[in-house]
Design an enzyme around this catalytic site. Structure first.
Site, short mmCIF file in Angstrom:
data_model
loop_
_atom_site.label_atom_id
_atom_site.label_comp_id
_atom_site.label_asym_id
_atom_site.label_seq_id
_atom_site.Cartn_x
_atom_site.Cartn_y
_atom_site.Cartn_z
N GLU A 8 0.81 -1.23 0.00
CA GLU A 8 0.00 0.00 0.00
C GLU A 8 0.84 1.27 0.00
O GLU A 8 0.35 2.33 -0.35
CB GLU A 8 -1.00 0.01 1.16
CG GLU A 8 -0.37 0.18 2.51
CD GLU A 8 -1.43 0.28 3.60
OE1 GLU A 8 -2.57 -0.07 3.35
OE2 GLU A 8 -1.08 0.70 4.69
N CYS A 9 2.09 1.18 0.38
CA CYS A 9 2.95 2.36 0.32
C CYS A 9 3.26 2.70 -1.14
O CYS A 9 3.76 3.78 -1.43
CB CYS A 9 4.22 2.12 1.11
SG CYS A 9 5.20 3.57 1.38
#
Lengths: 353, 256
Positions: free
Chosen positions: B54-55
């Site tokens: 998700e980063c």
């Protein structure tokens, strides 16, 4: 109270008026961090977290906000919440939460204590994409976006700022997320020129959207570079100068977080902070007295951390730099950072884990 | 004569998780044990599994185990690093086959709580909040949950639905407008669970070596359905343990 800040958060007209009044001129915006925080962060402002919590987060600025004892801030935690340590000092009284924690290192106790005791008001819970889209909506110039996150969950029930409606074309349920416009954002970057054009390596996360959405933008950078340097390589520029109000050169400004390609996440200190210093209100107070009120800047904080490890400050810093990845060929090598090291990761990592 | 293979509960969980990774699929990897399971599966039998973080990291080539979804290893040698809204946008577009995450509580319909214990307005324990968990469950095609198996962690109903499973039963996901097939597998230190097609309730597929279905039921806060083909989980092999201990998590960040 942070209620006024919360109202401003959704006021797109006022946010536009504010930005119409910002200068377009190429003004030298370099400023001392102390001065930038003093002049641009007001009591009662909303402040959005940038980077990814402990990756490229503007810690130098967060600590300075605490040092100057800013009051009644409304935190927007997406992800993060490391700066909510201030709530027991009256610094943060409200928040919007997508995620507050440090993953496997656990919960952030000052946040827990505040919410459980009712002294830290949670205005709403969101998903990560929910807040990412709220900021992105502001950047893209739309009032809201219709998304497929948060449907069916209790987030929909407890968050009064999002709505479920029917897609007018297909009739299927969609979740409407409004654009948000925080008062303040501090964005830490690798390089910036004196006008505020800012370049990073690594994940942008939400920072371009945040730079456009926020009313007041402070850029802290590892190094100020010539504007020609930026203009000859604009591809990793994530913030345009016209969004920026102040540029502060703050080397190690993301410590004890990670600065991609430059220095590594200070795991030992973060674990000590999260698991010991912040565990109780008393210990948190001691941490704040020693690390924040007892220092003038991030370098004096680094000195305390090095003393705790019983090693020289320069060795301490060097160790963090050596742990950063040798991303030469894949990333910022041509900027003169990173480098083709042949050190063995495990040898450095073991004592830190 | 073969030597008895020894392993810890966390090692077993990671290995069972690794076995669920399918070559050629994309997996949106959450924090904690999913980081281990995803990398282990990729090294053992799914070299073409495509991890998403998700980063913003896509398909990195980490030399070491990422200890966080924002760890530099999640974008080391990544061919592209996306923004957060883009990585979720790509998932919604149909590029994420599996979401893989943990949480504090999971109920019989696969709903997950990562927000609070007790009432939302006056929680007895305030947890982290959704992070990307809600989005992964709402946007990925199917979902794997991983966690320790205790009655309070497997209640009949979670205190707060942070992350939607089948909500309150058959048809509820579709009615709510959620994408994907929803919860698919639950990995715990006692067994491997799936979901009943008709009732959408959690059911036991495998019990781990040394554990019985009866024991798992005792550690579950609701009536666990039992699959007709329920069987014992194959023991970790020497090779699985070697790759886990030597290549994936030599520093015992997660598996100790």
């Amino acid at each position: 109270m942070s209620d006024a800040a919360n109202e401003r958060l959704f006021d797109h007209q006022a946010a536009r008026e504010w930005k119409l009044n910002k200068t377009r001129n190429k003004v030298d915006k370099r400023m001392d961090l102390t001065e930038a925080i003093a002049t641009l962060v007001d009591d009662g402002d909303s402040i959005v977290e940038t980077g990814f919590a402990y990756v490229r987060g503007p810690f130098g600025a967060y600590w300075e906000i605490g040092r100057q004892k800013k009051k009644d801030l409304l935190g927007i935690f997406t992800p993060g919440g490391l700066n909510n340590v201030w709530h027991e000092e009256g610094g943060v009284t409200g928040c919007h939460v997508a995620y507050v924690g440090v993953e496997m290192r656990g919960l952030i106790s000052p946040f827990r204590r505040g919410v459980e005791a009712g002294t830290l008001k949670v205005y709403a819970d969101w998903s990560h994409d929910g807040l990412a889209l709220a900021l992105r909506a502001a950047e893209q110039g739309v009032n809201y976006v219709a998304c497929k996150s948060m449907l069916g969950s209790d987030i929909i029930k407890s968050n009064p700022y999002i709505k479920v409606t029917e897609d007018p074309w297909t009739g299927e349920p969609v979740c409407l997320v409004p654009a948000i416009y925080p008062d303040v954002a501090v964005i830490h970057v690798h390089h910036a020129d004196k006008f505020g054009n800012s370049r990073i390596w690594g994940p942008t996360v939400n920072d371009t959207a945040i730079a456009v959405a926020a009313r007041k933008v402070i850029v802290t950078c590892e190094r100020i570079v010539d504007t020609d340097d930026i203009r000859t390589n604009p591809y990793q520029v994530i913030v345009p100068s016209y969004c920026v109000d102040a540029v502060c050169e703050v080397p190690f400004g993301a410590w004890p977080g990670d600065m991609p390609g430059m220095y590594y996440f200070d795991r030992r200190l973060q674990e000590r902070v999260v698991r010991e210093y912040w565990k109780t209100a008393e210990a948190t107070k001691e941490f704040i007295e020693q690390f924040i009120y007892g220092t003038k800047n991030i370098y004096e904080m680094l000195q305390i951390a090095a003393d705790l490890e019983g090693i020289h400050l320069l060795d301490y810093v060097k160790r963090l730099e050596e742990l950063a990845f040798d991303a030469t060929n894949y990333a910022p090598g041509f900027w003169g950072i990173g480098g083709g090291r042949d050190w063995k990761y495990e040898e450095y990592a073991k004592p830190l884990i | 004569m073969t030597e008895e293979i020894q392993y810890t509960p966390r090692e077993l969980i990671a290995i069972v998780a690794g076995r669920l990774m399918v070559d050629g699929e994309s997996v949106f990897v959450g924090t904690g044990l999913p980081l281990v399971g995803a990398l282990l599966g990729k090294k053992l039998h799914a070299p073409n599994m495509l991890p998403l973080y998700e980063c913003g990291g896509v398909d990195p080539e980490p030399r070491e185990l990422p200890w966080s979804v924002a760890c530099p290893w999640t974008y080391y040698k990544a061919p592209i690093i996306l923004s957060m809204s883009s990585i979720f946008g790509h998932s919604r577009a149909g590029y994420a086959d599996v979401g893989f995450l943990g949480g504090a509580q999971i109920d019989m319909y696969g709903n997950i709580n990562a927000t609070c214990i007790g009432p939302y307005d006056h929680p007895s324990v305030r947890l982290t909040g959704s992070g990307g968990a809600n989005d992964m469950a709402s946007l990925c095609q199917r979902l794997i949950f991983i966690g320790l198996h205790l009655p309070q962690r497997f209640p009949e109903r979670v205190d707060y639905i942070t992350t939607p499973g089948f909500l309150d039963g058959p048809g509820a996901r579709e009615k709510a407008g959620l994408l994907g097939q929803g919860p698919w597998r639950v990995i715990s230190h006692l067994g491997l669970m799936g979901y009943d097609e008709e009732t959408r309730r959690m059911k036991l597929l495998q019990y781990h070596p040394g554990v019985t279905p009866e024991l798992i039921q005792q550690f579950t806060g609701f009536e666990l359905l039992i699959d007709k083909d329920v069987h014992e989980t194959p023991k970790p092999t020497a090779e699985e343990l070697r790759v886990l201990r030597e290549e994936v998590d030599p520093n015992q960040i997660f598996c100790f």
